[in-house]
Design a protein around this motif. Structure first.
Motif, PDB file in Angstrom:
ATOM      1  N   GLY A 115      42.045  85.353  36.045  1.00  0.00           N
ATOM      2  CA  GLY A 115      42.147  85.114  34.617  1.00  0.00           C
ATOM      3  C   GLY A 115      43.573  85.294  34.125  1.00  0.00           C
ATOM      4  O   GLY A 115      44.476  85.661  34.878  1.00  0.00           O
ATOM      5  N   CYS A 116      43.793  85.018  32.867  1.00  0.00           N
ATOM      6  CA  CYS A 116      45.133  85.164  32.292  1.00  0.00           C
ATOM      7  C   CYS A 116      45.507  86.630  32.117  1.00  0.00           C
ATOM      8  O   CYS A 116      46.667  86.997  32.289  1.00  0.00           O
ATOM      9  CB  CYS A 116      45.196  84.431  30.952  1.00  0.00           C
ATOM     10  SG  CYS A 116      44.999  82.654  31.114  1.00  0.00           S
ATOM     11  N   THR A 117      44.542  87.485  31.781  1.00  0.00           N
ATOM     12  CA  THR A 117      44.840  88.899  31.563  1.00  0.00           C
ATOM     13  C   THR A 117      44.083  89.825  32.503  1.00  0.00           C
ATOM     14  O   THR A 117      44.493  90.965  32.682  1.00  0.00           O
ATOM     15  CB  THR A 117      44.494  89.301  30.108  1.00  0.00           C
ATOM     16  OG1 THR A 117      43.118  89.019  29.861  1.00  0.00           O
ATOM     17  CG2 THR A 117      45.345  88.533  29.122  1.00  0.00           C
ATOM     18  N   ARG A 118      42.985  89.351  33.112  1.00  0.00           N
ATOM     19  CA  ARG A 118      42.165  90.159  34.020  1.00  0.00           C
ATOM     20  C   ARG A 118      41.907  89.367  35.295  1.00  0.00           C
ATOM     21  O   ARG A 118      42.084  88.155  35.323  1.00  0.00           O
ATOM     22  CB  ARG A 118      40.836  90.515  33.366  1.00  0.00           C
ATOM     23  CG  ARG A 118      40.991  91.478  32.208  1.00  0.00           C
ATOM     24  CD  ARG A 118      39.667  91.721  31.572  1.00  0.00           C
ATOM     25  NE  ARG A 118      39.430  90.565  30.688  1.00  0.00           N
ATOM     26  CZ  ARG A 118      38.437  90.473  29.847  1.00  0.00           C
ATOM     27  NH1 ARG A 118      37.548  91.406  29.774  1.00  0.00           N
ATOM     28  NH2 ARG A 118      38.312  89.416  29.086  1.00  0.00           N
ATOM     29  N   PRO A 119      41.459  90.034  36.358  1.00  0.00           N
ATOM     30  CA  PRO A 119      41.173  89.300  37.602  1.00  0.00           C
ATOM     31  C   PRO A 119      40.090  88.236  37.448  1.00  0.00           C
ATOM     32  O   PRO A 119      40.174  87.172  38.043  1.00  0.00           O
ATOM     33  CB  PRO A 119      40.726  90.384  38.572  1.00  0.00           C
ATOM     34  CG  PRO A 119      41.297  91.645  38.045  1.00  0.00           C
ATOM     35  CD  PRO A 119      41.369  91.482  36.560  1.00  0.00           C
ATOM     36  N   VAL A 120      39.042  88.525  36.666  1.00  0.00           N
ATOM     37  CA  VAL A 120      37.968  87.557  36.416  1.00  0.00           C
ATOM     38  C   VAL A 120      37.692  87.548  34.919  1.00  0.00           C
ATOM     39  O   VAL A 120      37.490  88.590  34.317  1.00  0.00           O
ATOM     40  CB  VAL A 120      36.672  87.923  37.181  1.00  0.00           C
ATOM     41  CG1 VAL A 120      35.563  86.948  36.855  1.00  0.00           C
ATOM     42  CG2 VAL A 120      36.919  87.974  38.667  1.00  0.00           C
ATOM     43  N   GLU A 121      37.697  86.355  34.325  1.00  0.00           N
ATOM     44  CA  GLU A 121      37.368  86.209  32.909  1.00  0.00           C
ATOM     45  C   GLU A 121      36.202  85.240  32.791  1.00  0.00           C
ATOM     46  O   GLU A 121      36.088  84.296  33.567  1.00  0.00           O
ATOM     47  CB  GLU A 121      38.566  85.678  32.127  1.00  0.00           C
ATOM     48  CG  GLU A 121      39.709  86.660  32.057  1.00  0.00           C
ATOM     49  CD  GLU A 121      40.882  86.140  31.253  1.00  0.00           C
ATOM     50  OE1 GLU A 121      40.873  84.961  30.848  1.00  0.00           O
ATOM     51  OE2 GLU A 121      41.809  86.930  31.030  1.00  0.00           O
ATOM     52  N   PHE A 122      35.357  85.465  31.806  1.00  0.00           N
ATOM     53  CA  PHE A 122      34.167  84.654  31.621  1.00  0.00           C
ATOM     54  C   PHE A 122      34.230  83.907  30.296  1.00  0.00           C
ATOM     55  O   PHE A 122      34.453  84.518  29.248  1.00  0.00           O
ATOM     56  CB  PHE A 122      32.900  85.522  31.664  1.00  0.00           C
ATOM     57  CG  PHE A 122      32.672  86.166  32.994  1.00  0.00           C
ATOM     58  CD1 PHE A 122      32.036  85.463  33.997  1.00  0.00           C
ATOM     59  CD2 PHE A 122      33.118  87.446  33.250  1.00  0.00           C
ATOM     60  CE1 PHE A 122      31.833  86.037  35.234  1.00  0.00           C
ATOM     61  CE2 PHE A 122      32.926  88.030  34.483  1.00  0.00           C
ATOM     62  CZ  PHE A 122      32.270  87.315  35.483  1.00  0.00           C
ATOM     63  N   GLY A 123      34.044  82.572  30.333  1.00  0.00           N
ATOM     64  CA  GLY A 123      33.895  81.740  29.147  1.00  0.00           C
ATOM     65  C   GLY A 123      35.062  81.755  28.190  1.00  0.00           C
ATOM     66  O   GLY A 123      34.861  81.735  26.989  1.00  0.00           O
ATOM     67  N   ASN A 124      36.312  81.735  28.690  1.00  0.00           N
ATOM     68  CA  ASN A 124      37.445  81.780  27.784  1.00  0.00           C
ATOM     69  C   ASN A 124      38.021  80.398  27.466  1.00  0.00           C
ATOM     70  O   ASN A 124      38.855  80.271  26.585  1.00  0.00           O
ATOM     71  CB  ASN A 124      38.542  82.678  28.352  1.00  0.00           C
ATOM     72  CG  ASN A 124      39.055  82.184  29.681  1.00  0.00           C
ATOM     73  OD1 ASN A 124      38.565  81.210  30.239  1.00  0.00           O
ATOM     74  ND2 ASN A 124      40.042  82.871  30.202  1.00  0.00           N
ATOM     75  N   PHE A 125      37.624  79.350  28.179  1.00  0.00           N
ATOM     76  CA  PHE A 125      38.042  77.966  27.960  1.00  0.00           C
ATOM     77  C   PHE A 125      39.556  77.782  28.022  1.00  0.00           C
ATOM     78  O   PHE A 125      40.109  76.895  27.366  1.00  0.00           O
ATOM     79  CB  PHE A 125      37.494  77.410  26.639  1.00  0.00           C
ATOM     80  CG  PHE A 125      36.004  77.270  26.646  1.00  0.00           C
ATOM     81  CD1 PHE A 125      35.399  76.239  27.346  1.00  0.00           C
ATOM     82  CD2 PHE A 125      35.205  78.183  25.978  1.00  0.00           C
ATOM     83  CE1 PHE A 125      34.030  76.108  27.371  1.00  0.00           C
ATOM     84  CE2 PHE A 125      33.836  78.062  25.998  1.00  0.00           C
ATOM     85  CZ  PHE A 125      33.243  77.017  26.699  1.00  0.00           C
ATOM     86  N   THR A 126      40.253  78.611  28.793  1.00  0.00           N
ATOM     87  CA  THR A 126      41.664  78.412  29.083  1.00  0.00           C
ATOM     88  C   THR A 126      41.835  78.436  30.595  1.00  0.00           C
ATOM     89  O   THR A 126      40.931  78.836  31.327  1.00  0.00           O
ATOM     90  CB  THR A 126      42.540  79.510  28.446  1.00  0.00           C
ATOM     91  OG1 THR A 126      42.159  80.766  29.004  1.00  0.00           O
ATOM     92  CG2 THR A 126      42.396  79.538  26.942  1.00  0.00           C
ATOM     93  N   THR A 127      42.996  78.012  31.061  1.00  0.00           N
ATOM     94  CA  THR A 127      43.214  77.990  32.500  1.00  0.00           C
ATOM     95  C   THR A 127      44.696  78.156  32.809  1.00  0.00           C
ATOM     96  O   THR A 127      45.537  78.127  31.920  1.00  0.00           O
ATOM     97  CB  THR A 127      42.662  76.690  33.124  1.00  0.00           C
ATOM     98  OG1 THR A 127      42.699  76.818  34.532  1.00  0.00           O
ATOM     99  CG2 THR A 127      43.448  75.481  32.689  1.00  0.00           C
TER     100      THR A 127
END
Length: 69
Positions: A27-39
């Motif tokens: 993820g952008c701020t964490r190792p795994v992010e859920f449903g943030n619609f960014t990449t």
């Protein structure tokens, strides 16, 4: 008869593994992010490798076929 397995499985995995839709590794701020619609670039590369691995296992190793017609 036409084998629809590569088309349907590819479409399903593309929607499921699109970075940012359900989850994103890394993820952008964490190792795994859920449903943030960014990449980001790293997430695209990792999700591409995951897609290729799962697709190859389902189509080549398990010889999954779907025939219609």
């Amino acid at each position: 008869m036409l084998d629809w397995a590569p088309i349907l499985i590819g479409l399903f995995l593309f929607v499921l593994l699109s970075p940012g839709v359900l989850f994103q590794i890394p993820g952008c701020t964490r190792p795994v992010e859920f449903g943030n619609f960014t990449t980001n670039g790293k997430a695209i590369m990792i999700h591409t490798l995951i897609f290729f691995g799962i697709f190859t296992i389902l189509i080549m190793a398990l010889r999954l076929h779907i025939y219609m017609g």
